[in-house]
Design a protein around this motif. Structure first.
Motif, short mmCIF file in Angstrom:
data_model
loop_
_atom_site.label_atom_id
_atom_site.label_comp_id
_atom_site.label_asym_id
_atom_site.label_seq_id
_atom_site.Cartn_x
_atom_site.Cartn_y
_atom_site.Cartn_z
N MET A 173 -16.39 -59.09 113.09
CA MET A 173 -16.43 -59.73 114.39
C MET A 173 -17.07 -58.80 115.42
O MET A 173 -17.88 -59.22 116.22
CB MET A 173 -15.01 -60.12 114.78
CG MET A 173 -14.92 -60.78 116.10
SD MET A 173 -15.75 -62.37 116.08
CE MET A 173 -15.56 -62.86 117.74
N ILE A 174 -16.66 -57.52 115.38
CA ILE A 174 -17.21 -56.56 116.33
C ILE A 174 -18.70 -56.36 116.08
O ILE A 174 -19.48 -56.24 117.02
CB ILE A 174 -16.44 -55.22 116.23
CG1 ILE A 174 -15.01 -55.41 116.73
CG2 ILE A 174 -17.14 -54.13 117.03
CD1 ILE A 174 -14.12 -54.21 116.57
N LYS A 175 -19.08 -56.36 114.82
CA LYS A 175 -20.50 -56.18 114.47
C LYS A 175 -21.33 -57.34 115.05
O LYS A 175 -22.42 -57.12 115.57
CB LYS A 175 -20.67 -56.11 112.96
CG LYS A 175 -22.06 -55.83 112.52
CD LYS A 175 -22.14 -55.70 111.01
CE LYS A 175 -23.56 -55.44 110.58
NZ LYS A 175 -23.68 -55.33 109.13
N ARG A 176 -20.81 -58.53 114.97
CA ARG A 176 -21.52 -59.70 115.50
C ARG A 176 -21.65 -59.60 117.03
O ARG A 176 -22.71 -59.88 117.58
CB ARG A 176 -20.79 -60.97 115.12
CG ARG A 176 -21.47 -62.22 115.68
CD ARG A 176 -20.84 -63.46 115.16
NE ARG A 176 -21.29 -63.62 113.78
CZ ARG A 176 -20.82 -64.52 112.94
NH1 ARG A 176 -19.89 -65.34 113.33
NH2 ARG A 176 -21.29 -64.60 111.72
N VAL A 177 -20.60 -59.16 117.70
CA VAL A 177 -20.64 -59.01 119.16
C VAL A 177 -21.64 -57.94 119.55
O VAL A 177 -22.43 -58.12 120.48
CB VAL A 177 -19.23 -58.69 119.71
CG1 VAL A 177 -19.28 -58.31 121.18
CG2 VAL A 177 -18.28 -59.86 119.49
N VAL A 178 -21.64 -56.82 118.83
CA VAL A 178 -22.59 -55.75 119.13
C VAL A 178 -24.02 -56.24 118.89
O VAL A 178 -24.92 -55.97 119.68
CB VAL A 178 -22.28 -54.50 118.27
CG1 VAL A 178 -23.40 -53.48 118.37
CG2 VAL A 178 -20.97 -53.89 118.72
N ASN A 179 -24.24 -56.97 117.80
CA ASN A 179 -25.57 -57.52 117.53
C ASN A 179 -26.02 -58.44 118.66
O ASN A 179 -27.17 -58.38 119.09
CB ASN A 179 -25.59 -58.27 116.21
CG ASN A 179 -25.70 -57.34 115.03
OD1 ASN A 179 -26.11 -56.20 115.16
ND2 ASN A 179 -25.33 -57.83 113.86
N VAL A 180 -25.12 -59.27 119.12
CA VAL A 180 -25.47 -60.19 120.20
C VAL A 180 -25.76 -59.41 121.48
O VAL A 180 -26.73 -59.69 122.19
CB VAL A 180 -24.34 -61.23 120.42
CG1 VAL A 180 -24.54 -61.98 121.71
CG2 VAL A 180 -24.28 -62.18 119.25
N LEU A 181 -24.94 -58.41 121.77
CA LEU A 181 -25.13 -57.63 122.99
C LEU A 181 -26.38 -56.76 122.95
O LEU A 181 -26.91 -56.39 124.00
CB LEU A 181 -23.91 -56.75 123.26
CG LEU A 181 -22.64 -57.48 123.66
CD1 LEU A 181 -21.48 -56.51 123.80
CD2 LEU A 181 -22.85 -58.24 124.96
N VAL A 182 -26.88 -56.44 121.77
CA VAL A 182 -28.07 -55.60 121.65
C VAL A 182 -29.32 -56.45 121.40
O VAL A 182 -30.35 -56.27 122.06
CB VAL A 182 -27.89 -54.56 120.53
CG1 VAL A 182 -29.18 -53.82 120.25
CG2 VAL A 182 -26.80 -53.57 120.90
#
Length: 114
Positions: free
Chosen positions: A1-10
């Motif tokens: 979940m955190i990886k997906r959020v980081v991907n979206v934020l980057v």
């Protein structure tokens, strides 16, 4: 979940910046690969500037992926070795379980006779 959020934020801001730069930099630019004679047309190419931006981004992604791949090689090797050991020990346990069941089935249970 955190990886997906980081991907979206980057990735979303990087994509937006690339699109904005692509729209703003449509004029043709000459890339000369000969530093001594930049007017030499054999080692130069002309394309819109955003093409060079996209190529630089793709090159960076590929280079980063390769660096990550090679850096994680020791972990992939360790995982392969441990997986092979797990298969070996699983087979060894099955062999002992089968042997124990065979010994247990051969054991004679004394029946008390009255």
């Amino acid at each position: 979940m955190i990886k997906r959020v980081v991907n979206v934020l980057v990735l979303i801001p990087v994509g937006i910046v690339l699109i904005v730069l692509s729209v703003a930099n449509r004029q043709p630019v000459t890339l000369a690969l000969n530093p001594f004679r930049p007017e030499d047309s054999v080692l130069s190419t002309t394309a819109p500037f955003f093409v060079y931006l996209f190529l630089a981004t793709i090159f960076g992604l590929v280079l980063g992926s390769l660096a990550t791949w090679f850096a994680q090689g020791k972990y992939r090797k360790r995982a392969r070795v441990e997986a092979n050991e797990a298969v070996k020990w699983h087979g060894e346990a099955e062999k002992h379980r089968t042997r124990a069941e065979a010994i247990a089935s051969q054991a004679v249970v004394p029946v008390s006779g009255k």
